[in-house]
Design a protein around this motif. Structure first.
Motif, PDB file in Angstrom:
ATOM      1  N   GLY A 183      -8.626   1.726  -2.830  1.00  0.00           N
ATOM      2  CA  GLY A 183      -9.403   2.948  -2.971  1.00  0.00           C
ATOM      3  C   GLY A 183      -9.966   3.352  -1.619  1.00  0.00           C
ATOM      4  N   ALA A 184     -10.321   4.604  -1.480  1.00  0.00           N
ATOM      5  CA  ALA A 184     -10.827   5.110  -0.210  1.00  0.00           C
ATOM      6  C   ALA A 184     -12.282   4.725   0.041  1.00  0.00           C
ATOM      7  CB  ALA A 184     -10.684   6.629  -0.166  1.00  0.00           C
ATOM      8  N   GLU A 185     -13.007   4.379  -1.002  1.00  0.00           N
ATOM      9  CA  GLU A 185     -14.433   4.066  -0.856  1.00  0.00           C
ATOM     10  C   GLU A 185     -14.637   2.764  -0.083  1.00  0.00           C
ATOM     11  OE1 GLU A 185     -13.640   6.426  -4.518  1.00  0.00           O
ATOM     12  OE2 GLU A 185     -12.884   4.523  -3.725  1.00  0.00           O
ATOM     13  N   ASN A 214     -10.777   3.530   4.763  1.00  0.00           N
ATOM     14  CA  ASN A 214      -9.770   3.023   3.834  1.00  0.00           C
ATOM     15  C   ASN A 214      -8.766   4.116   3.482  1.00  0.00           C
ATOM     16  OD1 ASN A 214     -10.932   0.468   3.636  1.00  0.00           O
ATOM     17  ND2 ASN A 214     -12.148   0.994   1.821  1.00  0.00           N
ATOM     18  N   ILE A 215      -7.525   3.701   3.279  1.00  0.00           N
ATOM     19  CA  ILE A 215      -6.505   4.613   2.763  1.00  0.00           C
ATOM     20  C   ILE A 215      -5.776   3.925   1.622  1.00  0.00           C
ATOM     21  CG2 ILE A 215      -6.184   5.811   4.968  1.00  0.00           C
ATOM     22  CD1 ILE A 215      -3.555   4.197   5.270  1.00  0.00           C
ATOM     23  N   GLU A 216      -5.064   4.715   0.830  1.00  0.00           N
ATOM     24  CA  GLU A 216      -4.326   4.176  -0.307  1.00  0.00           C
ATOM     25  C   GLU A 216      -2.830   4.242  -0.053  1.00  0.00           C
ATOM     26  OE1 GLU A 216      -6.364   5.155  -4.241  1.00  0.00           O
ATOM     27  OE2 GLU A 216      -7.056   6.797  -2.968  1.00  0.00           O
ATOM     28  N   GLY A 217      -2.063   3.634  -0.942  1.00  0.00           N
ATOM     29  CA  GLY A 217      -0.610   3.556  -0.774  1.00  0.00           C
ATOM     30  C   GLY A 217       0.058   4.897  -0.568  1.00  0.00           C
ATOM     31  N   GLY A 218      -0.398   5.909  -1.279  1.00  0.00           N
ATOM     32  CA  GLY A 218       0.205   7.231  -1.163  1.00  0.00           C
ATOM     33  C   GLY A 218      -0.036   7.902   0.174  1.00  0.00           C
ATOM     34  N   ASP A 219      -0.956   7.362   0.949  1.00  0.00           N
ATOM     35  CA  ASP A 219      -1.279   7.960   2.247  1.00  0.00           C
ATOM     36  C   ASP A 219      -0.318   7.536   3.354  1.00  0.00           C
ATOM     37  OD1 ASP A 219      -3.588   9.252   1.249  1.00  0.00           O
ATOM     38  OD2 ASP A 219      -4.752   7.411   1.468  1.00  0.00           O
ATOM     39  N   VAL A 220       0.489   6.497   3.085  1.00  0.00           N
ATOM     40  CA  VAL A 220       1.374   5.973   4.128  1.00  0.00           C
ATOM     41  C   VAL A 220       2.419   7.016   4.519  1.00  0.00           C
ATOM     42  CG1 VAL A 220       3.034   4.170   4.741  1.00  0.00           C
ATOM     43  CG2 VAL A 220       1.023   3.592   3.359  1.00  0.00           C
ATOM     44  N   LEU A 221       3.205   7.487   3.557  1.00  0.00           N
ATOM     45  CA  LEU A 221       4.236   8.488   3.850  1.00  0.00           C
ATOM     46  C   LEU A 221       3.639   9.865   4.088  1.00  0.00           C
ATOM     47  CD1 LEU A 221       7.104   7.500   1.362  1.00  0.00           C
ATOM     48  CD2 LEU A 221       6.813   6.850   3.750  1.00  0.00           C
ATOM     49  N   ALA A 222       2.410  10.065   3.629  1.00  0.00           N
ATOM     50  CA  ALA A 222       1.739  11.349   3.867  1.00  0.00           C
ATOM     51  C   ALA A 222       1.276  11.469   5.317  1.00  0.00           C
ATOM     52  CB  ALA A 222       0.541  11.501   2.924  1.00  0.00           C
ATOM     53  N   PRO A 237       6.308  -6.541   1.700  1.00  0.00           N
ATOM     54  CA  PRO A 237       6.846  -5.883   0.501  1.00  0.00           C
ATOM     55  C   PRO A 237       6.846  -4.360   0.628  1.00  0.00           C
ATOM     56  CG  PRO A 237       5.346  -7.635  -0.139  1.00  0.00           C
ATOM     57  CD  PRO A 237       5.206  -7.460   1.345  1.00  0.00           C
ATOM     58  N   LEU A 238       5.827  -3.817   1.303  1.00  0.00           N
ATOM     59  CA  LEU A 238       5.777  -2.371   1.512  1.00  0.00           C
ATOM     60  C   LEU A 238       6.983  -1.925   2.339  1.00  0.00           C
ATOM     61  CD1 LEU A 238       4.138   0.279   1.213  1.00  0.00           C
ATOM     62  CD2 LEU A 238       2.974  -0.315   3.342  1.00  0.00           C
ATOM     63  N   LEU A 239       7.316  -2.683   3.383  1.00  0.00           N
ATOM     64  CA  LEU A 239       8.470  -2.370   4.222  1.00  0.00           C
ATOM     65  C   LEU A 239       9.759  -2.445   3.410  1.00  0.00           C
ATOM     66  CD1 LEU A 239       9.936  -1.914   6.929  1.00  0.00           C
ATOM     67  CD2 LEU A 239       9.812  -4.387   7.287  1.00  0.00           C
ATOM     68  N   LYS A 240       9.936  -3.521   2.646  1.00  0.00           N
ATOM     69  CA  LYS A 240      11.162  -3.691   1.860  1.00  0.00           C
ATOM     70  C   LYS A 240      11.289  -2.587   0.805  1.00  0.00           C
ATOM     71  CE  LYS A 240      12.286  -7.307   4.154  1.00  0.00           C
ATOM     72  NZ  LYS A 240      12.132  -8.674   3.675  1.00  0.00           N
TER      73      LYS A 240
END
Length: 340
Positions: A183-185, A214-222, A237-240
């Motif tokens: 979470g971003a909090e 903080n950032i969340e998973g959806g923020d990576v490609l964004a 695992p995120l890379l794979k």
């Protein structure tokens, strides 16, 4: 002249792609650096004989042993001191080369780099990152597997080293750092993540990192931040998962397009045009354009590439090595950590 040692035996398609990539780099760059191919002469020399190497700053160094892609990293490094990987790094240690490049066994390269080159002063643990596409460029994720039990202070140091790398090698003036969390909090996550957040805030106040929270998973490609910070257990695992996206979606796309063509709802000519657009859309996921990434924190330059690296990827790995040297990334890292 900068000298780059290339592991001719590292990779799924070695030594063919390594030889072709090295020759390609020298010809394309106008011989602005020297390359030393390190490997087994009986396998590398015949491939060199097939290439036009006239006038190229290319040398060969014989190393009789090879560390396999699936060998135990620690055991292989200790028992195969005459391997192309260990000998290539030894050339750097002796000052005969300024950087080492390999698409071989990643675990072995990390272990050998630590054993042969050692760490930069005050570096607790080296780290390795990976490029992820975003709408306006790339996001780098650190750590993607070099460390699996990171303490908060390790993660903060990764952020500092990654920021230096992006600033000098990637020309990102003030790279932002996001801590991957649930979470971003500020209150979210484990105690370790909360402590990391606190330490990153302190580093931000000192001007060492540009911490965006903080950032969340959806923020990576964004592309919310230039750097995404996480433990290797999360990053790998995120890379794979990211690497699997193009293949997975390509399969679904071909299946659905095939149905439309078969039923006559889509002309073959239109399907081909759509296919080209689809292929172009995933070009940003192609890691060949970067070639490899540096193992940040070791007392030297060690560039790690994917085992499946093509000749193009090898060429670009060589450019990454030159970049690390020319931009004095390690010296800048040492300067920042000296103030710790």
């Amino acid at each position: 002249m900068v000298t780059i040692a290339v592991d001719a035996m590292g990779g799924d398609y070695a030594p063919k792609n390594e030889v072709e990539g090295a020759v390609m780099a020298l010809k394309e760059s106008g011989n602005r650096f020297k390359i030393v191919l390190v490997g087994q002469s009986e396998k590398v020399q015949p491939l060199l004989d097939e290439q036009d190497t006239t006038g190229l700053s290319l040398e060969f160094f014989h190393a009789p042993e090879v560390i396999g892609m699936h060998e135990s990293a620690a055991t292989a490094v200790k028992t195969k001191q005459n391997s192309s990987m260990v000998q290539g790094l030894a050339l750097c240690k002796k000052g005969s080369a300024n950087a080492f490049v390999s698409a071989g066994n990643t675990g072995a390269q990390m272990a050998a780099s630590l054993l042969v080159l050692g760490r930069l002063e005050k570096v607790m643990r080296p780290t390795i990152g990976a490029y992820f596409p975003n709408p306006s460029g790339v996001t780098m994720v650190f750590d993607i597997g070099a460390n699996v039990d990171c303490k908060p202070e390790h993660l903060v140091q990764f952020a500092e080293m990654a920021s230096i790398y992006l600033k000098y090698a990637q020309k990102e003036a003030n790279p932002s750092v996001g801590l991957l969390n649930i979470g971003a909090e500020e209150s979210k996550g484990t105690d370790a993540l909360k402590q990391t957040h606190k330490l990153l805030r302190g580093a931000h106040e000192k001007g060492k990192v540009n911490f965006a929270g903080n950032i969340e998973g959806g923020d990576v490609l964004a592309g919310k931040t230039n750097i995404v910070l996480c433990d290797g257990v999360v990053g790998n695992p995120l890379l794979k998962f990211g690497e699997s996206i193009p293949h997975f979606l390509s399969g679904l796309f071909k299946q659905e397009i095939g149905k439309l063509v078969k039923t006559g709802k889509l002309p073959m000519e239109s399907a081909e045009v759509i296919g080209k657009a689809f292929k172009g859309m995933f070009a940003s996921f192609d890691d060949e354009q970067f070639g490899g990434v540096p193992l940040l924190g070791v007392n030297g330059v060690s560039i790690i590439g994917h085992g499946r690296s093509s000749a193009l990827a090898i060429k670009n790995m060589i450019y990454r090595a030159e970049e690390m040297i020319e931009k004095r990334v390690n010296e800048h890292i040492a300067e920042v950590l000296a103030d710790a």
